[in-house]
Scaffold this motif. Structure first.
Motif, PDB file in Angstrom:
ATOM      1  N   ALA A 178       0.832  -1.207   0.000  1.00  0.00           N
ATOM      2  CA  ALA A 178       0.000   0.000   0.000  1.00  0.00           C
ATOM      3  C   ALA A 178       0.867   1.259   0.000  1.00  0.00           C
ATOM      4  N   THR A 179       1.976   1.189   0.728  1.00  0.00           N
ATOM      5  CA  THR A 179       2.882   2.343   0.778  1.00  0.00           C
ATOM      6  C   THR A 179       3.497   2.595  -0.597  1.00  0.00           C
ATOM      7  N   VAL A 180       3.891   1.521  -1.281  1.00  0.00           N
ATOM      8  CA  VAL A 180       4.465   1.678  -2.624  1.00  0.00           C
ATOM      9  C   VAL A 180       3.431   2.281  -3.560  1.00  0.00           C
ATOM     10  N   TYR A 181       2.192   1.804  -3.473  1.00  0.00           N
ATOM     11  CA  TYR A 181       1.122   2.393  -4.298  1.00  0.00           C
ATOM     12  C   TYR A 181       0.955   3.878  -3.991  1.00  0.00           C
ATOM     13  N   ARG A 182       1.090   4.253  -2.732  1.00  0.00           N
ATOM     14  CA  ARG A 182       0.968   5.672  -2.362  1.00  0.00           C
ATOM     15  C   ARG A 182       2.127   6.489  -2.942  1.00  0.00           C
ATOM     16  N   TYR A 183       3.334   5.913  -2.961  1.00  0.00           N
ATOM     17  CA  TYR A 183       4.470   6.611  -3.579  1.00  0.00           C
ATOM     18  C   TYR A 183       4.190   6.830  -5.066  1.00  0.00           C
ATOM     19  N   GLU A 184       3.733   5.770  -5.738  1.00  0.00           N
ATOM     20  CA  GLU A 184       3.535   5.840  -7.181  1.00  0.00           C
ATOM     21  C   GLU A 184       2.379   6.751  -7.578  1.00  0.00           C
ATOM     22  N   SER A 185       1.406   6.892  -6.702  1.00  0.00           N
ATOM     23  CA  SER A 185       0.264   7.756  -7.026  1.00  0.00           C
ATOM     24  C   SER A 185       0.436   9.171  -6.479  1.00  0.00           C
ATOM     25  N   ASN A 186       1.617   9.459  -5.928  1.00  0.00           N
ATOM     26  CA  ASN A 186       1.941  10.792  -5.391  1.00  0.00           C
ATOM     27  C   ASN A 186       1.061  11.195  -4.223  1.00  0.00           C
ATOM     28  N   ASP A 187       0.544  10.215  -3.480  1.00  0.00           N
ATOM     29  CA  ASP A 187      -0.258  10.523  -2.292  1.00  0.00           C
ATOM     30  C   ASP A 187       0.600  11.046  -1.152  1.00  0.00           C
ATOM     31  N   ILE A 188       1.863  10.677  -1.162  1.00  0.00           N
ATOM     32  CA  ILE A 188       2.772  11.136  -0.116  1.00  0.00           C
ATOM     33  C   ILE A 188       3.622  12.245  -0.703  1.00  0.00           C
ATOM     34  N   GLU A 189       3.476  13.432  -0.152  1.00  0.00           N
ATOM     35  CA  GLU A 189       4.257  14.568  -0.638  1.00  0.00           C
ATOM     36  C   GLU A 189       5.525  14.711   0.198  1.00  0.00           C
ATOM     37  N   ASN A 190       6.526  15.346  -0.372  1.00  0.00           N
ATOM     38  CA  ASN A 190       7.782  15.622   0.333  1.00  0.00           C
ATOM     39  C   ASN A 190       8.410  14.359   0.917  1.00  0.00           C
ATOM     40  N   LEU A 191       8.755  13.425   0.045  1.00  0.00           N
ATOM     41  CA  LEU A 191       9.424  12.206   0.495  1.00  0.00           C
ATOM     42  C   LEU A 191      10.763  12.569   1.115  1.00  0.00           C
ATOM     43  N   PRO A 192      11.117  11.983   2.249  1.00  0.00           N
ATOM     44  CA  PRO A 192      12.414  12.293   2.876  1.00  0.00           C
ATOM     45  C   PRO A 192      13.575  11.875   1.977  1.00  0.00           C
ATOM     46  N   ILE A 193      14.680  12.579   2.071  1.00  0.00           N
ATOM     47  CA  ILE A 193      15.835  12.297   1.226  1.00  0.00           C
ATOM     48  C   ILE A 193      16.376  10.903   1.493  1.00  0.00           C
ATOM     49  N   THR A 194      16.288  10.436   2.736  1.00  0.00           N
ATOM     50  CA  THR A 194      16.761   9.078   3.041  1.00  0.00           C
ATOM     51  C   THR A 194      15.923   8.042   2.304  1.00  0.00           C
ATOM     52  N   LEU A 195      14.635   8.304   2.162  1.00  0.00           N
ATOM     53  CA  LEU A 195      13.775   7.396   1.419  1.00  0.00           C
ATOM     54  C   LEU A 195      14.112   7.448  -0.069  1.00  0.00           C
ATOM     55  N   MET A 196      14.429   8.622  -0.578  1.00  0.00           N
ATOM     56  CA  MET A 196      14.786   8.745  -1.996  1.00  0.00           C
ATOM     57  C   MET A 196      16.037   7.923  -2.300  1.00  0.00           C
ATOM     58  N   SER A 197      16.980   7.938  -1.399  1.00  0.00           N
ATOM     59  CA  SER A 197      18.205   7.165  -1.581  1.00  0.00           C
ATOM     60  C   SER A 197      17.898   5.667  -1.573  1.00  0.00           C
ATOM     61  N   THR A 198      17.066   5.243  -0.637  1.00  0.00           N
ATOM     62  CA  THR A 198      16.674   3.828  -0.554  1.00  0.00           C
ATOM     63  C   THR A 198      15.890   3.408  -1.791  1.00  0.00           C
ATOM     64  N   LEU A 199      14.960   4.250  -2.226  1.00  0.00           N
ATOM     65  CA  LEU A 199      14.188   3.975  -3.442  1.00  0.00           C
ATOM     66  C   LEU A 199      15.104   3.860  -4.657  1.00  0.00           C
ATOM     67  N   ALA A 200      16.057   4.780  -4.758  1.00  0.00           N
ATOM     68  CA  ALA A 200      16.975   4.779  -5.898  1.00  0.00           C
ATOM     69  C   ALA A 200      17.788   3.484  -5.927  1.00  0.00           C
TER      70      ALA A 200
END
Length: 152
Positions: A30-52
């Motif tokens: 569900a969290t991944v779906y929220r990332y992909e649908s832009n439901d979560i704004e201002n993703l933390p930089i640590t999460l961006m690194s992990t996602l990358a």
């Protein structure tokens, strides 16, 4: 293109399911779906690194600061197995463990049994240099090998 669009695009390029990506991130689907649908704004930089890392790209690509083609950003397409090896195994090792893993991988790459599209290499003893070789040398060598007296 939004961050969520780039996350989804990259996930699909790597042929990952939402559950695969969720597992790599330690999140639920569900969290991944929220990332992909832009439901979560201002993703933390640590999460961006992990996602990358999980998507084999860079945080700059996910943010839209680099071009829309990860391959243009000097990121190569790696197999899921390779990504798992890197993400799950190498990062858990200390410096000594990483060096050993690198040394062992170089040994494996040098072995044609483990290399794709490799022609097997025959390992043999070097020819003797202290005796004169004769044309019938092979027949002579075979005769010695078959003579049981030579092995007593």
């Amino acid at each position: 293109m939004t961050i969520g669009d780039r996350i989804k695009q990259r996930r699909l390029e790597l042929d990952l399911s939402v559950d695969d990506l969720a597992g790599r991130l330690g999140k639920n689907r569900a969290t991944v779906y929220r990332y992909e649908s832009n439901d979560i704004e201002n993703l933390p930089i640590t999460l961006m690194s992990t996602l990358a890392k999980a998507l084999n790209t860079t945080p700059a690509f996910l943010m839209g600061w680099e071009c829309d083609e990860p391959s243009q950003n000097k990121i190569t397409d790696l197999s899921n197995q390779t990504i798992r090896l890197i993400n799950d195994n190498i990062e858990k090792l200390n410096n000594n463990g990483q060096k050993k893993l690198l040394d062992y991988s170089e040994i494996l790459v040098g072995n044609p049994d483990y290399v794709e599209d490799s022609t097997p290499i025959l390992n043999a003893a070097h020819a003797r240099t202290d005796i004169k070789q004769t044309p019938e040398g092979k027949a002579h060598d075979d005769a010695i090998m078959m003579d049981p007296k030579e092995w007593e």
